[in-house]
Scaffold this active site. Structure first.
Site, PDB file in Angstrom:
ATOM      1  N   GLU A   5       0.826  -1.201   0.000  1.00 57.90           N
ATOM      2  CA  GLU A   5       0.000   0.000   0.000  1.00 57.90           C
ATOM      3  C   GLU A   5       0.868   1.262   0.000  1.00 57.90           C
ATOM      4  O   GLU A   5       0.538   2.252  -0.662  1.00 57.90           O
ATOM      5  CB  GLU A   5      -0.921  -0.015   1.226  1.00 57.90           C
ATOM      6  CG  GLU A   5      -2.126   0.872   1.096  1.00 57.90           C
ATOM      7  CD  GLU A   5      -3.184   0.560   2.172  1.00 57.90           C
ATOM      8  OE1 GLU A   5      -3.809  -0.514   2.078  1.00 57.90           O
ATOM      9  OE2 GLU A   5      -3.355   1.371   3.092  1.00 57.90           O
TER      10      GLU A   5
ATOM     11  N   GLU B  99       2.049   1.700  -3.413  1.00 55.15           N
ATOM     12  CA  GLU B  99       0.921   2.160  -4.226  1.00 55.15           C
ATOM     13  C   GLU B  99       0.704   3.663  -4.040  1.00 55.15           C
ATOM     14  O   GLU B  99       0.519   4.412  -5.014  1.00 55.15           O
ATOM     15  CB  GLU B  99      -0.340   1.383  -3.816  1.00 55.15           C
ATOM     16  CG  GLU B  99      -1.524   1.589  -4.744  1.00 55.15           C
ATOM     17  CD  GLU B  99      -2.779   0.859  -4.232  1.00 55.15           C
ATOM     18  OE1 GLU B  99      -2.758   0.335  -3.107  1.00 55.15           O
ATOM     19  OE2 GLU B  99      -3.774   0.848  -4.970  1.00 55.15           O
TER      20      GLU B  99
ATOM     21  N   CYS C 291      -8.381  -2.077   4.347  1.00 54.93           N
ATOM     22  CA  CYS C 291      -8.265  -3.235   5.246  1.00 54.93           C
ATOM     23  C   CYS C 291      -9.590  -3.652   5.857  1.00 54.93           C
ATOM     24  O   CYS C 291      -9.739  -4.771   6.316  1.00 54.93           O
ATOM     25  CB  CYS C 291      -7.321  -2.924   6.398  1.00 54.93           C
ATOM     26  SG  CYS C 291      -5.722  -2.361   5.863  1.00 54.93           S
TER      27      CYS C 291
ATOM     28  N   SER D 153      -7.384   1.886  -2.143  1.00 54.72           N
ATOM     29  CA  SER D 153      -6.193   1.096  -2.435  1.00 54.72           C
ATOM     30  C   SER D 153      -6.660  -0.236  -3.007  1.00 54.72           C
ATOM     31  O   SER D 153      -7.671  -0.786  -2.572  1.00 54.72           O
ATOM     32  CB  SER D 153      -5.408   0.857  -1.146  1.00 54.72           C
ATOM     33  OG  SER D 153      -4.533  -0.231  -1.318  1.00 54.72           O
TER      34      SER D 153
ATOM     35  N   LYS E 199     -15.608  -9.783   8.178  1.00 56.24           N
ATOM     36  CA  LYS E 199     -14.535 -10.625   7.629  1.00 56.24           C
ATOM     37  C   LYS E 199     -15.093 -11.955   7.120  1.00 56.24           C
ATOM     38  O   LYS E 199     -14.512 -12.580   6.238  1.00 56.24           O
ATOM     39  CB  LYS E 199     -13.463 -10.886   8.695  1.00 56.24           C
ATOM     40  CG  LYS E 199     -12.592  -9.668   8.992  1.00 56.24           C
ATOM     41  CD  LYS E 199     -11.525  -9.453   7.938  1.00 56.24           C
ATOM     42  CE  LYS E 199     -10.797  -8.135   8.140  1.00 56.24           C
ATOM     43  NZ  LYS E 199      -9.987  -7.750   6.962  1.00 56.24           N
TER      44      LYS E 199
ATOM     45  N   GLU F 163     -16.191 -11.081   3.775  1.00 57.12           N
ATOM     46  CA  GLU F 163     -15.034 -10.845   2.909  1.00 57.12           C
ATOM     47  C   GLU F 163     -14.421 -12.169   2.432  1.00 57.12           C
ATOM     48  O   GLU F 163     -14.077 -12.318   1.255  1.00 57.12           O
ATOM     49  CB  GLU F 163     -13.985 -10.031   3.670  1.00 57.12           C
ATOM     50  CG  GLU F 163     -12.789  -9.625   2.830  1.00 57.12           C
ATOM     51  CD  GLU F 163     -11.700  -8.960   3.665  1.00 57.12           C
ATOM     52  OE1 GLU F 163     -11.308  -7.841   3.330  1.00 57.12           O
ATOM     53  OE2 GLU F 163     -11.238  -9.570   4.659  1.00 57.12           O
TER      54      GLU F 163
ATOM     55  N   GLU G   2     -14.042 -12.605  -5.336  1.00 56.61           N
ATOM     56  CA  GLU G   2     -12.703 -12.124  -5.738  1.00 56.61           C
ATOM     57  C   GLU G   2     -11.597 -12.788  -4.915  1.00 56.61           C
ATOM     58  O   GLU G   2     -10.429 -12.677  -5.272  1.00 56.61           O
ATOM     59  CB  GLU G   2     -12.594 -10.605  -5.520  1.00 56.61           C
ATOM     60  CG  GLU G   2     -13.588  -9.744  -6.288  1.00 56.61           C
ATOM     61  CD  GLU G   2     -14.851  -9.458  -5.476  1.00 56.61           C
ATOM     62  OE1 GLU G   2     -15.121 -10.200  -4.507  1.00 56.61           O
ATOM     63  OE2 GLU G   2     -15.570  -8.510  -5.828  1.00 56.61           O
TER      64      GLU G   2
ATOM     65  N   CYS H  72     -10.381  -1.773  14.770  1.00 56.73           N
ATOM     66  CA  CYS H  72     -10.667  -3.209  14.928  1.00 56.73           C
ATOM     67  C   CYS H  72     -10.794  -3.619  16.392  1.00 56.73           C
ATOM     68  O   CYS H  72     -11.494  -4.580  16.702  1.00 56.73           O
ATOM     69  CB  CYS H  72      -9.578  -4.038  14.263  1.00 56.73           C
ATOM     70  SG  CYS H  72      -9.272  -3.547  12.572  1.00 56.73           S
TER      71      CYS H  72
END
Lengths: 168, 615
Positions: free
Chosen positions: B286, B289, B312, B332, B371, B374, B379, B528
């Site tokens: 990142e 990037e 994230c 990102s 999560k 996710e 993907e 988190c």
């Protein structure tokens, strides 16, 4: 603004009119209920697309919009018939046979409470006292109050409304 | 002589104790300040009281009616009894009425032992129910990967509505219908996957009963651990080590990293790894990037999407996909550390230990319910398999440890395995709001200038508080020749946590009034450490304690910058090549897509509305 009947307007047209109403309410709290009332006056009921549109325009979460709509019995999310039949099940009507009247009404119209006949002529609802207890059991059809209704005479009671429809 | 009082300070008596409070305080607040416990099921610190549950009922002398302590403002000279016969009986009646509609399968309920309603019924000594009511019933909503709604256990306290609307500014759920038939749920009685729910689980974190919980993967994890043919790898997110202890009665802020490693090994995982490893890797990808985008704009004079947003937090990603599709290019492209880890475990690590990735299972321990969603995104299969198979929340891991008969506080200290268990302090702070930004700065600054970030103890103080939106500036000086285009450039940075704060910041960015280069967004308040899968109950004092524990973990490490992680360096040498290289691109980066806020495929009327309820 002239309020037109629901038969004459498409959802698209209602959306445009609503936008101007919402404009009048911009930046004011408490806009939701008057906007919903206007929408229902215009369309006769509140279809899903209109509720989504109102939610987006007023920036109120859709869950809150449908929360309000489902809280107040005045709002309907299904198309309703030309004539709203409301059978009173208030205490006085209940003890004088309101339940039997309701059952006969369901039989006659072939629909359940909250439903509308296929020809869109009648919708069936339940009332909780119209303030006419001395005339129990009472049925309202549109704005007309019918007193001491007998379960056996429902067909005759509905006849004028059916006829009116045919004559139009 | 009576003491002179400060203006606005009121004195009153609660349960015979003289108590002081500020004008405008509620009875509940004055009592809390005085250490008097008045129970409540609907109150949420920092939010307007709803007075919905009536459990905080108290008696005020001289008034005929009982009052809800959470809404009633104090007055000077009030005499309040929270535990008088009348107050106690009223409270008991209120709870009995709640129980009369409640699906009371306590012994088999997921919340057994961790349920506020169960605790209250026990504390009030309710031993028989005088109101054999009809259970409210209602459907079970298992439509999402992360959350399960069970309306039969809902007491309509509306805490979840506050969490979803006020804290996260989404409003996926609200009360539908009225009275006994009220259901707390999405519009049109849709299921959660039919609306713009991001599965952050803040609703599940505040629910006092079992009405909203995470979708449990415990059975699946037990099954794969029992299967001797499978190679089962576990990764633990940084936020777990600062919170897991709370499930074993340790005070908030207890670090249990070593004991957690021992527990995971005793549970039978074949390798105990750290999401921290992938967090360090994220910083390299990142950070590169960001520098690439800055170079494109500042040196080459071309366009690149700035500000760049961190990626994230899966709730934030879904939020952007639902509400800010015009900004998806600003995200990102880095996968979250969880997913980078999964992709590497089934390729790089599987190759290293000679395990067929088809026979490998990757289990994540996350502070998060999103999560779970996710991990199931289409993907996230770049290894050729689902990269992360199962996700357990912190609460679920505690349950698994307890099932195995282990008492975490008594376990010896263990360690993470190499290589995917190696980490630096920069990775630990991913758990805190502002942490990803700080970790990125530690590395980016050093890449650009060749010297460590010139801040005390490597902390970027202005970005680490619990303030909702934080903005800071850093000016690059003495840049190395490669980065000369950054010389004298002031980078504007922002951090937001909790989606309503994020929403406010995004509006400012979108309108152009807040020009920024790099923005960190975390879905949950505090980051988190305050995730929807963390031990209950999380308030700001708990958040603060966990944040400090994470900083202690960071400061206790010899290596505190991601680019110093020897495991990550070896990974680039042996496998990836360089940051943003071809293999990184395939395994570690992803794409995003706009999502419709309301699914319009069904045309059902509003279920549970008055029309169905009148008969």
């Amino acid at each position: 603004m002239k309020v037109q009947t629901h038969d004459e307007l498409s959802v698209e047209e209602v959306r445009t009119i609503l936008d101007s109403i919402i404009e009048d309410w911009s930046d004011q709290e408490g806009a939701l209920i008057p906007v919903l009332q206007s929408a229902q006056n215009l369309l006769g009921y509140l279809p899903k697309e209109i509720l989504i549109h109102i939610s987006e325009k007023l920036a109120i979460p859709l869950s809150q919009v449908t929360g309000v709509v489902s809280f107040y019995s005045w709002f309907s999310t299904v198309p309703r018939g030309k004539h709203i039949v409301r059978v009173c099940l208030g205490t006085a009507c209940y003890v004088r046979g309101g339940q039997e009247v309701l059952a006969a009404m369901k039989d006659n119209l072939g629909i359940e409470v909250g439903e509308t006949t296929a020809d869109k002529n009648f919708s069936l609802e339940v009332g909780r006292c119209f303030g006419a207890c001395g005339l129990a059991p009472v049925v309202m059809i549109g704005e007309d109050v019918h007193q001491r209704v007998k379960p056996t005479k429902i067909k005759e009671l509905l006849a004028p409304y059916v006829q009116k429809e045919d004559n139009e | 002589m009576p003491k002179t009082q400060d203006i606005g300070v009121l004195t009153l008596t609660i349960d015979g104790i003289s108590v002081e409070g500020q004008e405008g305080d509620t009875i509940l607040k004055a009592a809390q300040n005085a250490g008097i416990h008045i129970p409540t099921l609907c109150f949420l610190e920092g939010h307007s009281p709803l007075g919905a549950c009536r459990v905080c009922t108290v008696e005020i002398e001289g008034r005929p009616a009982l009052a809800a302590a959470c809404t009633m403002p104090i007055q000077a000279g009030m005499t309040i009894w929270s535990n008088s016969k009348r107050a106690r009986e009223a409270r008991r009646t209120v709870v009995e009425l709640l129980l009369s509609e409640h699906e009371g399968d306590c012994t088999t309920c997921e919340r057994s032992g961790d349920c506020e309603l169960q605790d209250l019924a026990r504390d009030l000594g309710i031993r028989e129910l005088h109101y054999p009511g009809e259970p409210a019933g209602g459907e079970r909503d298992e439509s999402t990967a992360g959350l399960v709604r069970d309306a039969s256990k809902c007491i309509k306290c509306r805490r979840c509505v506050t969490a979803c609307t006020a804290i996260q500014s989404i409003g996926a759920i609200a009360p539908q219908g009225r009275g006994y038939h009220t259901i707390i749920g999405p519009a049109f009685a849709a299921e959660l996957d039919g609306v713009a729910c991001v599965q952050c689980g803040q609703c599940a974190a505040v629910c006092p009963t079992g009405a909203i919980t995470e979708r449990s993967h415990l059975k699946d994890v037990e099954q794969v651990l029992d299967d001797q043919d499978l190679y089962v790898v576990v990764q633990t997110a940084p936020a777990i080590r600062a919170a897991l202890g709370e499930e074993f009665s340790l005070p908030p802020g207890s670090l249990v990293t070593g004991k957690m490693c021992t527990a995971l090994r005793r549970l039978g995982f074949d390798a105990v790894f750290d999401t921290d490893f992938a967090a360090d890797l994220t910083i390299l990808e990142e950070g590169t990037e960001l520098l690439t985008r800055l170079r494109t704009v500042l040196k080459e004079g071309k366009e690149a999407p700035l500000p760049m947003f961190t990626s994230c937090s899966p709730g934030w990603i879904q939020y952007a996909e639902y509400y800010w599709p015009q900004m998806l290019n600003n995200l990102s492209t880095c996968k979250s550390p969880q997913q980078m880890f999964g992709a590497l475990a089934k390729t790089y690590y599987a190759g290293k230990v000679g395990v067929d990735p088809a026979m490998m299972r990757v289990v994540s321990i996350m502070p998060c319910t999103a999560k779970k969603f996710e991990a199931e995104r289409p993907e996230m299969r770049s290894s050729g398999y689902q990269d992360v198979d199962y996700v357990l929340t912190t609460r679920e891991l505690a349950a698994l440890i307890k099932r195995a008969g282990l008492n975490l506080p008594e376990l010896e200290e263990g360690q993470m395995d190499a290589p995917l268990g190696l980490s630096t302090g920069a990775a630990d702070i991913f758990a805190n709001t502002g942490g990803v930004m700080e970790a990125a700065l530690r590395t980016v600054w050093e890449i650009v200038t060749g010297v460590p970030l010139p801040m005390e103890n490597l902390h970027v103080k202005p970005l680490t508080s619990l303030e909702g939106v934080k903005v800071a500036e850093v000016t690059f000086k003495k840049c190395l020749p490669t980065w000369d285009f950054l010389e004298g450039v002031t980078a504007r940075l922002a951090v937001a946590h909790g989606l309503s704060n994020a929403s406010a910041l995004l509006k400012r960015i979108h309108s152009g009034e807040e020009p920024l280069h790099f923005v960190e967004i975390m879905t949950c308040p505090g980051g988190c450490i305050g995730g929807g899968g963390q031990p209950r109950f999380t308030d700001d004092s708990v958040r603060e304690a966990r944040i400090q524990a994470i900083f202690a973990e960071d400061e206790g490490k010899e290596l505190r910058k991601s680019h110093e992680n020897p495991g990550v360096m070896a990974l680039y040498e042996e496998f990836l090549g360089e940051p943003l290289g071809h293999r990184s691109h395939t395994l570690l980066h992803t794409t995003y897509a706009k999502r419709p806020q309301v699914k319009m495929d069904e045309n059902n009327p509003i279920k549970g509305s008055h029309q169905k309820n009148q008969t």
